[in-house]
Design a protein around this motif. Structure first.
Motif, PDB file in Angstrom:
ATOM      1  N   ALA A  28       5.782   2.042  -9.905  1.00  0.00           N
ATOM      2  CA  ALA A  28       5.075   2.000  -8.619  1.00  0.00           C
ATOM      3  C   ALA A  28       3.765   2.774  -8.700  1.00  0.00           C
ATOM      4  O   ALA A  28       2.735   2.331  -8.175  1.00  0.00           O
ATOM      5  CB  ALA A  28       5.957   2.565  -7.510  1.00  0.00           C
ATOM      6  N   ALA A  29       3.792   3.919  -9.361  1.00  0.00           N
ATOM      7  CA  ALA A  29       2.574   4.725  -9.505  1.00  0.00           C
ATOM      8  C   ALA A  29       1.512   3.972 -10.297  1.00  0.00           C
ATOM      9  O   ALA A  29       0.337   3.957  -9.916  1.00  0.00           O
ATOM     10  CB  ALA A  29       2.901   6.056 -10.183  1.00  0.00           C
ATOM     11  N   LEU A  30       1.900   3.340 -11.371  1.00  0.00           N
ATOM     12  CA  LEU A  30       0.930   2.594 -12.188  1.00  0.00           C
ATOM     13  C   LEU A  30       0.364   1.395 -11.447  1.00  0.00           C
ATOM     14  O   LEU A  30      -0.760   0.979 -11.709  1.00  0.00           O
ATOM     15  CB  LEU A  30       1.575   2.152 -13.507  1.00  0.00           C
ATOM     16  N   ALA A  31       1.137   0.844 -10.514  1.00  0.00           N
ATOM     17  CA  ALA A  31       0.676  -0.324  -9.756  1.00  0.00           C
ATOM     18  C   ALA A  31      -0.236   0.055  -8.591  1.00  0.00           C
ATOM     19  O   ALA A  31      -0.841  -0.811  -7.967  1.00  0.00           O
ATOM     20  CB  ALA A  31       1.875  -1.116  -9.244  1.00  0.00           C
ATOM     21  N   GLY A  32      -0.321   1.351  -8.266  1.00  0.00           N
ATOM     22  CA  GLY A  32      -1.258   1.787  -7.246  1.00  0.00           C
ATOM     23  C   GLY A  32      -0.710   1.859  -5.838  1.00  0.00           C
ATOM     24  O   GLY A  32      -1.468   1.822  -4.875  1.00  0.00           O
ATOM     25  N   SER A  33       0.592   1.989  -5.695  1.00  0.00           N
ATOM     26  CA  SER A  33       1.200   2.105  -4.372  1.00  0.00           C
ATOM     27  C   SER A  33       1.470   3.577  -4.073  1.00  0.00           C
ATOM     28  O   SER A  33       1.933   4.319  -4.939  1.00  0.00           O
ATOM     29  CB  SER A  33       2.510   1.317  -4.345  1.00  0.00           C
ATOM     30  N   ALA A  34       1.175   4.014  -2.858  1.00  0.00           N
ATOM     31  CA  ALA A  34       1.490   5.385  -2.446  1.00  0.00           C
ATOM     32  C   ALA A  34       3.004   5.523  -2.356  1.00  0.00           C
ATOM     33  O   ALA A  34       3.680   4.642  -1.837  1.00  0.00           O
ATOM     34  CB  ALA A  34       0.836   5.697  -1.106  1.00  0.00           C
ATOM     35  N   LEU A  35       3.525   6.625  -2.853  1.00  0.00           N
ATOM     36  CA  LEU A  35       4.968   6.789  -2.996  1.00  0.00           C
ATOM     37  C   LEU A  35       5.555   7.736  -1.965  1.00  0.00           C
ATOM     38  O   LEU A  35       5.011   8.811  -1.711  1.00  0.00           O
ATOM     39  CB  LEU A  35       5.288   7.341  -4.379  1.00  0.00           C
ATOM     40  N   VAL A  36       6.703   7.330  -1.420  1.00  0.00           N
ATOM     41  CA  VAL A  36       7.483   8.168  -0.524  1.00  0.00           C
ATOM     42  C   VAL A  36       8.928   8.071  -0.987  1.00  0.00           C
ATOM     43  O   VAL A  36       9.396   6.998  -1.360  1.00  0.00           O
ATOM     44  CB  VAL A  36       7.382   7.693   0.947  1.00  0.00           C
ATOM     45  N   THR A  37       9.615   9.188  -0.973  1.00  0.00           N
ATOM     46  CA  THR A  37      11.007   9.209  -1.386  1.00  0.00           C
ATOM     47  C   THR A  37      11.796  10.147  -0.487  1.00  0.00           C
ATOM     48  O   THR A  37      11.218  10.965   0.231  1.00  0.00           O
ATOM     49  CB  THR A  37      11.128   9.658  -2.863  1.00  0.00           C
ATOM     50  N   GLY A  38      13.095  10.018  -0.581  1.00  0.00           N
ATOM     51  CA  GLY A  38      13.973  10.966   0.085  1.00  0.00           C
ATOM     52  C   GLY A  38      14.156  12.185  -0.799  1.00  0.00           C
ATOM     53  O   GLY A  38      13.542  12.296  -1.867  1.00  0.00           O
ATOM     54  N   PRO A  39      15.042  13.101  -0.425  1.00  0.00           N
ATOM     55  CA  PRO A  39      15.185  14.359  -1.148  1.00  0.00           C
ATOM     56  C   PRO A  39      16.051  14.306  -2.405  1.00  0.00           C
ATOM     57  O   PRO A  39      15.983  15.209  -3.233  1.00  0.00           O
ATOM     58  CB  PRO A  39      15.827  15.279  -0.100  1.00  0.00           C
ATOM     59  N   PRO A  81       0.819  -1.213   0.000  1.00  0.00           N
ATOM     60  CA  PRO A  81       0.000   0.000   0.000  1.00  0.00           C
ATOM     61  C   PRO A  81       0.853   1.265   0.000  1.00  0.00           C
ATOM     62  O   PRO A  81       0.425   2.316  -0.458  1.00  0.00           O
ATOM     63  CB  PRO A  81      -0.820  -0.121   1.282  1.00  0.00           C
ATOM     64  N   VAL A  82       2.089   1.144   0.500  1.00  0.00           N
ATOM     65  CA  VAL A  82       3.025   2.277   0.556  1.00  0.00           C
ATOM     66  C   VAL A  82       4.389   1.776   0.102  1.00  0.00           C
ATOM     67  O   VAL A  82       4.838   0.717   0.532  1.00  0.00           O
ATOM     68  CB  VAL A  82       3.139   2.847   1.983  1.00  0.00           C
ATOM     69  N   THR A  83       5.040   2.562  -0.751  1.00  0.00           N
ATOM     70  CA  THR A  83       6.367   2.207  -1.248  1.00  0.00           C
ATOM     71  C   THR A  83       7.344   3.336  -0.968  1.00  0.00           C
ATOM     72  O   THR A  83       7.076   4.493  -1.322  1.00  0.00           O
ATOM     73  CB  THR A  83       6.329   1.956  -2.769  1.00  0.00           C
ATOM     74  N   PHE A  84       8.453   3.000  -0.337  1.00  0.00           N
ATOM     75  CA  PHE A  84       9.574   3.936  -0.248  1.00  0.00           C
ATOM     76  C   PHE A  84      10.537   3.566  -1.356  1.00  0.00           C
ATOM     77  O   PHE A  84      11.024   2.432  -1.425  1.00  0.00           O
ATOM     78  CB  PHE A  84      10.290   3.852   1.110  1.00  0.00           C
ATOM     79  N   LEU A  85      10.802   4.525  -2.244  1.00  0.00           N
ATOM     80  CA  LEU A  85      11.742   4.295  -3.338  1.00  0.00           C
ATOM     81  C   LEU A  85      13.130   4.728  -2.880  1.00  0.00           C
ATOM     82  O   LEU A  85      13.370   5.900  -2.623  1.00  0.00           O
ATOM     83  CB  LEU A  85      11.307   5.068  -4.582  1.00  0.00           C
ATOM     84  N   GLY A  86      13.996   3.757  -2.777  1.00  0.00           N
ATOM     85  CA  GLY A  86      15.315   3.979  -2.214  1.00  0.00           C
ATOM     86  C   GLY A  86      16.265   4.728  -3.118  1.00  0.00           C
ATOM     87  O   GLY A  86      15.914   5.194  -4.201  1.00  0.00           O
ATOM     88  N   GLY A  87      17.494   4.826  -2.632  1.00  0.00           N
ATOM     89  CA  GLY A  87      18.526   5.541  -3.365  1.00  0.00           C
ATOM     90  C   GLY A  87      18.319   7.042  -3.334  1.00  0.00           C
ATOM     91  O   GLY A  87      19.005   7.787  -4.037  1.00  0.00           O
ATOM     92  N   SER A  88      17.375   7.504  -2.536  1.00  0.00           N
ATOM     93  CA  SER A  88      17.023   8.920  -2.539  1.00  0.00           C
ATOM     94  C   SER A  88      17.495   9.657  -1.283  1.00  0.00           C
ATOM     95  O   SER A  88      17.168  10.827  -1.091  1.00  0.00           O
ATOM     96  CB  SER A  88      15.509   9.079  -2.715  1.00  0.00           C
ATOM     97  N   PHE A  89      18.266   8.987  -0.443  1.00  0.00           N
ATOM     98  CA  PHE A  89      18.937   9.643   0.676  1.00  0.00           C
ATOM     99  C   PHE A  89      20.449   9.663   0.433  1.00  0.00           C
ATOM    100  O   PHE A  89      21.208  10.100   1.285  1.00  0.00           O
ATOM    101  CB  PHE A  89      18.647   8.928   2.004  1.00  0.00           C
ATOM    102  N   THR A  90      20.863   9.153  -0.708  1.00  0.00           N
ATOM    103  CA  THR A  90      22.284   9.107  -1.063  1.00  0.00           C
ATOM    104  C   THR A  90      22.469   9.741  -2.433  1.00  0.00           C
ATOM    105  O   THR A  90      21.506  10.169  -3.072  1.00  0.00           O
ATOM    106  CB  THR A  90      22.778   7.648  -1.128  1.00  0.00           C
ATOM    107  N   ASP A  91      23.681   9.731  -2.896  1.00  0.00           N
ATOM    108  CA  ASP A  91      23.967  10.290  -4.217  1.00  0.00           C
ATOM    109  C   ASP A  91      23.558   9.358  -5.354  1.00  0.00           C
ATOM    110  O   ASP A  91      23.818   9.658  -6.514  1.00  0.00           O
ATOM    111  CB  ASP A  91      25.459  10.641  -4.330  1.00  0.00           C
ATOM    112  N   ALA A  92      22.921   8.233  -5.048  1.00  0.00           N
ATOM    113  CA  ALA A  92      22.455   7.318  -6.095  1.00  0.00           C
ATOM    114  C   ALA A  92      21.415   7.992  -6.979  1.00  0.00           C
ATOM    115  O   ALA A  92      21.235   7.624  -8.136  1.00  0.00           O
ATOM    116  CB  ALA A  92      21.883   6.037  -5.485  1.00  0.00           C
TER     117      ALA A  92
END
Length: 180
Positions: free
Chosen positions: A82-93, A63-74
């Motif tokens: 993820a959006a098309l699959a219907g999961s709520a998205l959270v990311t780092g900066p 129901p909720v997805t954190f997309l990684g690599g977004s707290f580092t220089d990755a």
């Protein structure tokens, strides 16, 4: 707060699965691995999706997805699947790899951005506490992606008057000779 919560953790590189599983177990977590045909039982804390080609399945289950690599220089990972699959998205900066998409998501309240680990925990918890909020956010993201589809076809249509026909195309030359 969420004692029955199952984390689905999918490493970008499945070859890291052994080290990740060891790290999780070192923190006292019960781990089941997809590559080992692991099953999920009540005591499973983390399901390690250490296979390729199954992200759509994991996104649909979450129901909720954190997309990684977004707290580092990755630079973060692309949120479209993820959006098309219907999961709520959270990311780092740090989302340089898909900055324009994320900016659109954030402006439309179709994704959440956490600046710190603590803010990430709070944001995910808020979405888990309010499934309707998560569903509305996920629907806004899905709608944004759907509205943006077809860009290649639209671009080619706009460019067609400026593109020269390739020389020596027998099918094209035959079509011009008979008036089509």
């Amino acid at each position: 707060e969420f004692p029955d919560l199952l984390m689905i953790l999918v490493p970008r590189h499945p070859s890291r699965a052994d080290a990740i599983a060891d790290l999780l177990r070192g923190h006292g977590l019960e781990v089941s691995r997809r590559s080992l045909s692991g099953t999920i039982v009540r005591s499973t804390d983390v399901f390690l999706g250490d296979t390729l080609g199954e992200m759509g399945l994991y996104y649909r289950l979450a129901p909720v997805t954190f997309l990684g690599g977004s707290f580092t220089d990755a630079g973060g990972h692309n949120p479209v699947e993820a959006a098309l699959a219907g999961s709520a998205l959270v990311t780092g900066p740090r989302v340089a790899n898909a900055r324009a998409v994320y900016k659109e998501f954030w402006n439309a309240d179709a994704g959440a951005r956490a600046e710190t680990g603590a803010e990430l925990a709070d944001t995910v918890a808020a979405l888990l506490r309010d499934p309707d909020l998560a569903a509305r956010q996920a629907e806004r993201a899905r709608a944004l992606v759907a509205a943006g589809r077809g860009a290649l076809d639209k671009t080619l249509m706009l460019l067609k008057p400026f593109l020269a026909e390739p020389a020596g195309n027998p099918a094209r030359e035959a079509a011009h000779e008979d008036g089509t």
